[in-house]
Design an enzyme around this catalytic site. Structure first.
Site, PDB file in Angstrom:
ATOM      1  N   ARG A  60       0.850  -1.210   0.000  1.00  0.00           N
ATOM      2  CA  ARG A  60       0.000   0.000   0.000  1.00  0.00           C
ATOM      3  C   ARG A  60       0.881   1.254   0.000  1.00  0.00           C
ATOM      4  O   ARG A  60       0.635   2.204  -0.698  1.00  0.00           O
ATOM      5  CB  ARG A  60      -0.893   0.066   1.253  1.00  0.00           C
ATOM      6  CG  ARG A  60      -1.726  -1.145   1.581  1.00  0.00           C
ATOM      7  CD  ARG A  60      -3.102  -1.061   0.950  1.00  0.00           C
ATOM      8  NE  ARG A  60      -3.062  -1.363  -0.451  1.00  0.00           N
ATOM      9  CZ  ARG A  60      -2.892  -2.575  -0.980  1.00  0.00           C
ATOM     10  NH1 ARG A  60      -2.736  -3.624  -0.222  1.00  0.00           N
ATOM     11  NH2 ARG A  60      -2.863  -2.744  -2.281  1.00  0.00           N
ATOM     12  N   GLN A  94     -11.305   8.531   6.914  1.00  0.00           N
ATOM     13  CA  GLN A  94     -11.160   7.108   7.246  1.00  0.00           C
ATOM     14  C   GLN A  94      -9.997   6.536   6.448  1.00  0.00           C
ATOM     15  O   GLN A  94      -9.646   5.374   6.610  1.00  0.00           O
ATOM     16  CB  GLN A  94     -12.448   6.359   6.882  1.00  0.00           C
ATOM     17  CG  GLN A  94     -13.659   6.850   7.650  1.00  0.00           C
ATOM     18  CD  GLN A  94     -14.950   6.326   7.020  1.00  0.00           C
ATOM     19  OE1 GLN A  94     -15.391   5.221   7.348  1.00  0.00           O
ATOM     20  NE2 GLN A  94     -15.543   7.088   6.134  1.00  0.00           N
ATOM     21  N   ASN A  95      -9.436   7.365   5.578  1.00  0.00           N
ATOM     22  CA  ASN A  95      -8.367   6.884   4.705  1.00  0.00           C
ATOM     23  C   ASN A  95      -7.020   6.858   5.429  1.00  0.00           C
ATOM     24  O   ASN A  95      -6.750   7.700   6.277  1.00  0.00           O
ATOM     25  CB  ASN A  95      -8.264   7.757   3.458  1.00  0.00           C
ATOM     26  CG  ASN A  95      -9.511   7.647   2.606  1.00  0.00           C
ATOM     27  OD1 ASN A  95     -10.296   6.712   2.788  1.00  0.00           O
ATOM     28  ND2 ASN A  95      -9.705   8.576   1.699  1.00  0.00           N
ATOM     29  N   ASP A  97      -4.235   6.898   3.530  1.00  0.00           N
ATOM     30  CA  ASP A  97      -3.272   7.537   2.633  1.00  0.00           C
ATOM     31  C   ASP A  97      -3.026   8.982   3.080  1.00  0.00           C
ATOM     32  O   ASP A  97      -3.696   9.485   3.986  1.00  0.00           O
ATOM     33  CB  ASP A  97      -3.778   7.464   1.178  1.00  0.00           C
ATOM     34  CG  ASP A  97      -5.050   8.278   0.942  1.00  0.00           C
ATOM     35  OD1 ASP A  97      -5.058   9.482   1.256  1.00  0.00           O
ATOM     36  OD2 ASP A  97      -6.048   7.713   0.440  1.00  0.00           O
ATOM     37  N   HIS A 112      -8.687   6.230  11.248  1.00  0.00           N
ATOM     38  CA  HIS A 112      -8.289   4.823  11.106  1.00  0.00           C
ATOM     39  C   HIS A 112      -6.779   4.672  10.985  1.00  0.00           C
ATOM     40  O   HIS A 112      -6.292   3.635  10.523  1.00  0.00           O
ATOM     41  CB  HIS A 112      -8.990   4.192   9.895  1.00  0.00           C
ATOM     42  CG  HIS A 112     -10.468   4.038  10.095  1.00  0.00           C
ATOM     43  ND1 HIS A 112     -11.341   3.742   9.081  1.00  0.00           N
ATOM     44  CD2 HIS A 112     -11.227   4.123  11.224  1.00  0.00           C
ATOM     45  CE1 HIS A 112     -12.584   3.668   9.568  1.00  0.00           C
ATOM     46  NE2 HIS A 112     -12.532   3.900  10.859  1.00  0.00           N
ATOM     47  N   CYS A 142      12.323   0.462  22.984  1.00  0.00           N
ATOM     48  CA  CYS A 142      12.435  -0.607  23.992  1.00  0.00           C
ATOM     49  C   CYS A 142      13.310  -1.772  23.521  1.00  0.00           C
ATOM     50  O   CYS A 142      13.574  -2.691  24.290  1.00  0.00           O
ATOM     51  CB  CYS A 142      11.051  -1.109  24.392  1.00  0.00           C
ATOM     52  SG  CYS A 142      10.214  -2.001  23.062  1.00  0.00           S
ATOM     53  N   GLY A 179     -17.368  10.255  -0.522  1.00  0.00           N
ATOM     54  CA  GLY A 179     -16.716   9.007  -0.922  1.00  0.00           C
ATOM     55  C   GLY A 179     -16.655   7.946   0.161  1.00  0.00           C
ATOM     56  O   GLY A 179     -15.694   7.188   0.230  1.00  0.00           O
ATOM     57  N   THR A 180     -17.681   7.920   0.997  1.00  0.00           N
ATOM     58  CA  THR A 180     -17.719   6.834   1.976  1.00  0.00           C
ATOM     59  C   THR A 180     -19.036   6.078   1.850  1.00  0.00           C
ATOM     60  O   THR A 180     -20.086   6.686   1.618  1.00  0.00           O
ATOM     61  CB  THR A 180     -17.481   7.327   3.433  1.00  0.00           C
ATOM     62  OG1 THR A 180     -17.771   6.263   4.333  1.00  0.00           O
ATOM     63  CG2 THR A 180     -18.314   8.536   3.789  1.00  0.00           C
TER      64      THR A 180
HETATM   65  P1  NAD Z   1     -15.686   1.884   1.052  1.00  0.00           P
HETATM   66  O1  NAD Z   1     -14.741   1.158   0.164  1.00  0.00           O
HETATM   67  O2  NAD Z   1     -16.566   1.110   1.945  1.00  0.00           O
HETATM   68  O3  NAD Z   1     -16.630   2.816   0.154  1.00  0.00           O
HETATM   69  C1  NAD Z   1     -16.154   3.666  -0.830  1.00  0.00           C
HETATM   70  C2  NAD Z   1     -17.308   4.554  -1.248  1.00  0.00           C
HETATM   71  O4  NAD Z   1     -16.808   5.484  -2.189  1.00  0.00           O
HETATM   72  C3  NAD Z   1     -18.460   3.801  -1.936  1.00  0.00           C
HETATM   73  O5  NAD Z   1     -19.688   4.227  -1.361  1.00  0.00           O
HETATM   74  C4  NAD Z   1     -18.377   4.248  -3.391  1.00  0.00           C
HETATM   75  O6  NAD Z   1     -19.643   4.341  -4.014  1.00  0.00           O
HETATM   76  C5  NAD Z   1     -17.741   5.605  -3.248  1.00  0.00           C
HETATM   77  N1  NAD Z   1     -16.971   6.048  -4.427  1.00  0.00           N
HETATM   78  C6  NAD Z   1     -16.202   5.285  -5.253  1.00  0.00           C
HETATM   79  N2  NAD Z   1     -15.637   6.044  -6.189  1.00  0.00           N
HETATM   80  C7  NAD Z   1     -16.042   7.314  -5.945  1.00  0.00           C
HETATM   81  C8  NAD Z   1     -15.753   8.557  -6.572  1.00  0.00           C
HETATM   82  N3  NAD Z   1     -14.956   8.648  -7.630  1.00  0.00           N
HETATM   83  N4  NAD Z   1     -16.341   9.673  -6.079  1.00  0.00           N
HETATM   84  C9  NAD Z   1     -17.176   9.599  -4.998  1.00  0.00           C
HETATM   85  N5  NAD Z   1     -17.460   8.441  -4.360  1.00  0.00           N
HETATM   86  C10 NAD Z   1     -16.890   7.317  -4.826  1.00  0.00           C
HETATM   87  O7  NAD Z   1     -14.824   2.933   1.836  1.00  0.00           O
HETATM   88  P2  NAD Z   1     -15.033   3.650   3.235  1.00  0.00           P
HETATM   89  O8  NAD Z   1     -16.444   4.062   3.398  1.00  0.00           O
HETATM   90  O9  NAD Z   1     -13.948   4.655   3.331  1.00  0.00           O
HETATM   91  O10 NAD Z   1     -14.728   2.509   4.341  1.00  0.00           O
HETATM   92  C11 NAD Z   1     -13.792   1.531   4.135  1.00  0.00           C
HETATM   93  C12 NAD Z   1     -12.590   1.466   5.062  1.00  0.00           C
HETATM   94  O11 NAD Z   1     -11.499   1.152   4.205  1.00  0.00           O
HETATM   95  C13 NAD Z   1     -12.188   2.694   5.757  1.00  0.00           C
HETATM   96  O12 NAD Z   1     -12.013   2.301   7.051  1.00  0.00           O
HETATM   97  C14 NAD Z   1     -10.820   3.083   5.192  1.00  0.00           C
HETATM   98  O13 NAD Z   1      -9.900   3.255   6.265  1.00  0.00           O
HETATM   99  C15 NAD Z   1     -10.341   1.915   4.462  1.00  0.00           C
HETATM  100  N6  NAD Z   1      -9.688   2.207   3.149  1.00  0.00           N
HETATM  101  C16 NAD Z   1      -8.863   3.271   2.984  1.00  0.00           C
HETATM  102  C17 NAD Z   1      -8.292   3.520   1.740  1.00  0.00           C
HETATM  103  C18 NAD Z   1      -7.385   4.711   1.590  1.00  0.00           C
HETATM  104  O14 NAD Z   1      -6.654   5.042   2.499  1.00  0.00           O
HETATM  105  N7  NAD Z   1      -7.417   5.400   0.437  1.00  0.00           N
HETATM  106  C19 NAD Z   1      -8.559   2.697   0.662  1.00  0.00           C
HETATM  107  C20 NAD Z   1      -9.390   1.596   0.877  1.00  0.00           C
HETATM  108  C21 NAD Z   1      -9.966   1.387   2.129  1.00  0.00           C
END
Ligand code: NAD
Length: 240
Positions: A60, A94-95, A97, A112, A142, A179-180
């Protein structure tokens, strides 16, 4: 009244980073298609096969360092919104990155965790790192071997900064979800928390499709975040 004069809370998820080239988890072709959650995102998995888990995060992190991966216009617009907000502003992502920071966001919490940091499960020493994680790594503090892990919240673990987040939510006047999937709690429950206060709050959702919480929002902006968010932010700034 323009929302720039209100307390703004932004919640972002994997969807905002998708157009930057980072896979989401739950969508078709997302990360879970290649990995099982229980193999890479739990303490049990780490105890059983630490380097399988370490390598998942090494992969990642390497991907994030690829020069082709950069913040998109949605990340950039949120930094612009923050810079123009005259009241309190908080971006909770929640990302894991670092694309928000790279776009210029300052008032941000990674609930997260983040791919930027590691910590020792023995002494809790935490540090920013830029090398391949391995079970052979010796904690700088440690000196224990094999106790250092990625500082990312795994299933069954408590998300970070919840006190700060709920304290900001108490005074939130505009809640924007981007985007969640609104499936992962407690983040998915922030809107319920706000609705229960009975206060006058504006709710906006940005997603490529409707989610199971969409009906709770005042307005749903359906489409790719890199298009819908900049359009929204530009309109707000022009109208101030
Ligand atoms: P999720 O994967 O459950 O949902 C992603 C959401 O984004 C979906 O509802 C989808 O319809 C929407 N989406 C996709 N492409 C889009 C776009 N171009 N524009 C707008 N919306 C778009 O993700 P979540 O709700 O963040 O929860 C998943 C968990 O996964 C989180 O805890 C997160 O920490 C983790 N995660 C993080 C990353 C990252 O850091 N980039 C990547 C994958 C998962």
């Amino acid at each position: 009244m323009c929302i720039l004069n209100k307390n703004i809370f932004i919640l972002t998820g994997a969807g905002i980073s998708k157009e930057s080239g980072i896979e989401t988890f739950r969508e078709k072709d997302g990360l879970w298609d290649n990995y099982k959650i229980e193999d890479v995102c739990t303490v049990e998995a780490f105890n059983k096969d630490p380097d399988y888990v370490n390598n998942f995060y090494n992969e990642r992190k390497r991907k994030l360092q690829n020069p082709k991966i950069s913040p998109n216009n949605a990340h950039i617009s949120l930094a612009k919104l923050e810079a123009n907000c005259k009241r309190n502003f908080l971006l909770v992502t929640q990302n894991i990155d670092n694309l928000h920071e790279r776009a210029g966001s300052k008032k941000i919490l990674h609930m997260h965790g983040s791919l930027e940091k590691i910590y020792c499960m023995y002494c809790k020493h935490s540090e920013i790192f830029n090398f391949e994680l391995s079970s052979k790594y010796v904690c700088k503090n440690c000196k224990n071997v094999g106790m250092v892990r990625i500082d990312v919240v795994w299933f069954g673990e408590q998300p970070k900064y919840l006190d700060k987040i709920y304290s900001f939510l108490e005074n939130t006047e505009v809640f924007i979800s981007i985007g969640t999937s609104n499936n992962v709690y407690p983040a998915a429950g922030f809107i319920d928390f706000l609705l229960q206060t009975g206060k006058k709050i504006i709710f906006y959702e940005f997603n490529i499709e409707t989610t199971n919480k969409s009906s709770l929002f005042d307005k749903n902006f359906i489409g790719p975040a890199s298009k819908t968010v900049p359009g929204f932010v530009d309109r707000i700034i022009k109208s101030k």
